[in-house]
Design a protein around this motif. Structure first.
Motif, mmCIF file in Angstrom:
data_model
loop_
_atom_site.group_PDB
_atom_site.id
_atom_site.type_symbol
_atom_site.label_atom_id
_atom_site.label_comp_id
_atom_site.label_asym_id
_atom_site.label_seq_id
_atom_site.Cartn_x
_atom_site.Cartn_y
_atom_site.Cartn_z
ATOM 1 N N ASN A 74 0.815 -1.216 0.000
ATOM 2 C CA ASN A 74 0.000 0.000 0.000
ATOM 3 C C ASN A 74 0.849 1.266 0.000
ATOM 4 O OD1 ASN A 74 -2.414 -1.435 0.046
ATOM 5 N ND2 ASN A 74 -2.335 -1.637 2.256
ATOM 6 N N ASP A 75 2.134 1.165 0.376
ATOM 7 C CA ASP A 75 3.018 2.330 0.418
ATOM 8 C C ASP A 75 3.793 2.539 -0.881
ATOM 9 O OD1 ASP A 75 2.260 2.835 3.017
ATOM 10 O OD2 ASP A 75 3.956 1.765 3.902
ATOM 11 N N ILE A 76 3.699 1.619 -1.829
ATOM 12 C CA ILE A 76 4.493 1.683 -3.053
ATOM 13 C C ILE A 76 3.767 2.504 -4.117
ATOM 14 C CG2 ILE A 76 5.493 0.324 -4.932
ATOM 15 C CD1 ILE A 76 5.875 -1.941 -2.896
ATOM 16 N N ALA A 77 4.472 3.513 -4.657
ATOM 17 C CA ALA A 77 3.928 4.319 -5.757
ATOM 18 C C ALA A 77 4.327 3.727 -7.105
ATOM 19 C CB ALA A 77 4.399 5.764 -5.650
ATOM 20 N N VAL A 106 14.174 -0.684 -8.163
ATOM 21 C CA VAL A 106 14.019 0.664 -7.621
ATOM 22 C C VAL A 106 12.554 0.857 -7.233
ATOM 23 C CG1 VAL A 106 14.287 3.122 -8.066
ATOM 24 C CG2 VAL A 106 15.887 1.495 -9.089
ATOM 25 N N VAL A 107 12.325 1.136 -5.956
ATOM 26 C CA VAL A 107 10.973 1.317 -5.437
ATOM 27 C C VAL A 107 10.812 2.768 -5.007
ATOM 28 C CG1 VAL A 107 9.318 0.618 -3.665
ATOM 29 C CG2 VAL A 107 10.892 -1.066 -4.636
ATOM 30 N N THR A 108 9.760 3.392 -5.456
ATOM 31 C CA THR A 108 9.419 4.740 -5.023
ATOM 32 C C THR A 108 8.145 4.637 -4.195
ATOM 33 O OG1 THR A 108 10.343 5.633 -7.065
ATOM 34 C CG2 THR A 108 8.912 7.086 -5.795
ATOM 35 N N THR A 109 8.208 5.162 -2.974
ATOM 36 C CA THR A 109 7.033 5.097 -2.111
ATOM 37 C C THR A 109 6.184 6.350 -2.286
ATOM 38 O OG1 THR A 109 8.236 6.062 -0.250
ATOM 39 C CG2 THR A 109 8.204 3.655 -0.412
ATOM 40 N N LYS A 110 4.972 6.247 -1.844
ATOM 41 C CA LYS A 110 4.067 7.394 -1.912
ATOM 42 C C LYS A 110 4.589 8.468 -0.970
ATOM 43 C CE LYS A 110 0.115 4.460 -2.864
ATOM 44 N NZ LYS A 110 -1.139 3.905 -2.339
ATOM 45 N N SER A 111 4.527 9.711 -1.404
ATOM 46 C CA SER A 111 5.008 10.807 -0.568
ATOM 47 C C SER A 111 3.831 11.654 -0.097
ATOM 48 C CB SER A 111 6.010 11.661 -1.346
ATOM 49 O OG SER A 111 5.404 12.179 -2.505
ATOM 50 N N GLY A 112 4.038 12.294 1.045
ATOM 51 C CA GLY A 112 2.991 13.130 1.596
ATOM 52 C C GLY A 112 2.823 14.418 0.808
ATOM 53 N N ASN A 146 1.125 18.513 0.977
ATOM 54 C CA ASN A 146 0.666 19.554 1.891
ATOM 55 C C ASN A 146 -0.846 19.510 2.000
ATOM 56 O OD1 ASN A 146 3.208 20.510 2.456
ATOM 57 N ND2 ASN A 146 3.166 22.048 0.847
ATOM 58 N N GLY A 147 -1.327 19.774 3.188
ATOM 59 C CA GLY A 147 -2.761 19.786 3.410
ATOM 60 C C GLY A 147 -3.081 19.299 4.806
ATOM 61 N N ALA A 148 -4.332 19.160 5.053
ATOM 62 C CA ALA A 148 -4.775 18.707 6.374
ATOM 63 C C ALA A 148 -4.356 17.256 6.596
ATOM 64 C CB ALA A 148 -6.293 18.832 6.463
ATOM 65 N N PRO A 149 -4.056 16.935 7.833
ATOM 66 C CA PRO A 149 -3.711 15.535 8.113
ATOM 67 C C PRO A 149 -4.860 14.609 7.731
ATOM 68 C CG PRO A 149 -3.180 16.916 9.985
ATOM 69 C CD PRO A 149 -3.944 17.766 9.020
ATOM 70 N N ARG A 150 -4.477 13.462 7.193
ATOM 71 C CA ARG A 150 -5.476 12.502 6.732
ATOM 72 C C ARG A 150 -5.096 11.125 7.262
ATOM 73 N NH1 ARG A 150 -6.396 11.117 0.425
ATOM 74 N NH2 ARG A 150 -7.261 9.075 0.802
ATOM 75 N N VAL A 151 -6.035 10.448 7.875
ATOM 76 C CA VAL A 151 -5.823 9.104 8.404
ATOM 77 C C VAL A 151 -6.623 8.135 7.549
ATOM 78 C CG1 VAL A 151 -6.122 7.587 10.397
ATOM 79 C CG2 VAL A 151 -5.492 9.982 10.737
ATOM 80 N N THR A 152 -5.943 7.101 7.085
ATOM 81 C CA THR A 152 -6.595 6.070 6.284
ATOM 82 C C THR A 152 -6.406 4.731 6.970
ATOM 83 O OG1 THR A 152 -6.046 7.289 4.278
ATOM 84 C CG2 THR A 152 -6.708 5.004 3.999
ATOM 85 N N ILE A 153 -7.495 4.004 7.129
ATOM 86 C CA ILE A 153 -7.419 2.679 7.737
ATOM 87 C C ILE A 153 -8.061 1.684 6.780
ATOM 88 C CG2 ILE A 153 -8.155 1.226 9.659
ATOM 89 C CD1 ILE A 153 -8.077 3.718 11.404
ATOM 90 N N ASP A 154 -7.268 0.675 6.379
ATOM 91 C CA ASP A 154 -7.766 -0.425 5.556
ATOM 92 C C ASP A 154 -7.719 -1.679 6.404
ATOM 93 O OD1 ASP A 154 -7.986 1.131 3.205
ATOM 94 O OD2 ASP A 154 -5.840 0.881 2.831
ATOM 95 N N TYR A 202 -6.771 -11.813 9.498
ATOM 96 C CA TYR A 202 -7.046 -10.431 9.872
ATOM 97 C C TYR A 202 -5.879 -9.569 9.435
ATOM 98 C CZ TYR A 202 -8.252 -6.372 12.665
ATOM 99 O OH TYR A 202 -8.577 -5.100 13.055
ATOM 100 N N ASN A 203 -6.167 -8.453 8.801
ATOM 101 C CA ASN A 203 -5.123 -7.527 8.366
ATOM 102 C C ASN A 203 -5.586 -6.097 8.628
ATOM 103 O OD1 ASN A 203 -2.780 -6.551 7.255
ATOM 104 N ND2 ASN A 203 -3.507 -6.692 5.160
ATOM 105 N N LEU A 204 -4.672 -5.283 9.127
ATOM 106 C CA LEU A 204 -4.966 -3.881 9.392
ATOM 107 C C LEU A 204 -3.812 -3.048 8.863
ATOM 108 C CD1 LEU A 204 -6.615 -1.630 10.889
ATOM 109 C CD2 LEU A 204 -5.113 -2.064 12.829
ATOM 110 N N ASN A 205 -4.126 -2.031 8.067
ATOM 111 C CA ASN A 205 -3.122 -1.124 7.539
ATOM 112 C C ASN A 205 -3.592 0.297 7.818
ATOM 113 O OD1 ASN A 205 -0.875 -0.210 6.074
ATOM 114 N ND2 ASN A 205 -2.148 0.049 4.258
ATOM 115 N N ALA A 206 -2.825 1.030 8.603
ATOM 116 C CA ALA A 206 -3.176 2.409 8.940
ATOM 117 C C ALA A 206 -2.082 3.340 8.445
ATOM 118 C CB ALA A 206 -3.355 2.559 10.450
ATOM 119 N N THR A 207 -2.474 4.439 7.808
ATOM 120 C CA THR A 207 -1.521 5.434 7.338
ATOM 121 C C THR A 207 -1.980 6.821 7.742
ATOM 122 O OG1 THR A 207 -2.634 5.601 5.181
ATOM 123 C CG2 THR A 207 -0.808 4.056 5.329
ATOM 124 N N VAL A 208 -0.991 7.673 7.995
ATOM 125 C CA VAL A 208 -1.269 9.077 8.295
ATOM 126 C C VAL A 208 -0.479 9.888 7.278
ATOM 127 C CG1 VAL A 208 -1.093 10.918 9.999
ATOM 128 C CG2 VAL A 208 -1.556 8.576 10.737
#
Length: 177
Positions: A54-57, A81-87, A89-97, A162-168
């Protein structure tokens, strides 16, 4: 994610352990670094464990010597070569899968019951020309003819997944803004 998607890249799962890392071979077998490609994550060599998909762009595979030359001898078996998703600017966002599920075995083997197993042991002893074991003689050991546990059902029981993935993500610019 790479298996079967790129020409010249072979992914082999060694053994049946689902948690084991797969072996990646680029351009055939090499001799340096145990034939493992060099992983570069966001511009830095990466020798850690598995990455969260989920972190790989994006993923780029450098197969030829010219494109991998900037990484030196470590890249003799190719570079991933792996490029990850970058943050942004903007309001903090929490994603839970999350997901939860159940797994059951399909087409499990049928085991012998105790009487059938004793008969098989006795037949093997007869075929080998040796005496029958007392443990499988119904006269000496009647309890040995009774099936007490179905081990196939015990081994292949229903399992929970069971799997939980949380990102901020998100950020603001400057300290006083």
């Amino acid at each position: 994610m790479l298996q079967g998607n790129l020409a010249g890249v072979t992914v082999v799962q060694n053994g049946g352990d689902p948690s084991a890392s797969a072996r990646v071979i680029i351009r055939g077998a090499g001799t340096l670094n145990s034939e493992a490609p060099l992983y570069v994550v966001d511009g830095m060599p990466y020798y850690g464990g598995p990455l969260n998909p989920n972190d790989i762009a994006s993923i780029t595979v450098l197969k030829d010597a010219a494109s991998a030359a900037i990484y030196g001898a470590q890249a003799s078996s190719g570079v991933i070569v792996v490029t990850t998703k970058s943050g942004k600017n903007g309001a903090p966002r929490v994603t839970i899968d999350t997901y939860h599920g159940w797994q059951t075995a399909y087409r499990t083997p049928q085991a012998l019951n105790a009487a059938e197993q004793a008969a098989a042991y006795n037949q093997a002893a007869d075929n080998a020309g040796v005496g029958r074991p007392a443990a499988h003689d119904p006269v000496q050991n009647p309890w040995g003819q009774v099936t007490r546990t179905n081990w196939i059902n015990e081994i292949f029981r229903t399992g929970s997944i069971y799997n939980l993935n949380a990102t901020v993500s998100g950020a603001t610019t400057g300290a006083g803004s």
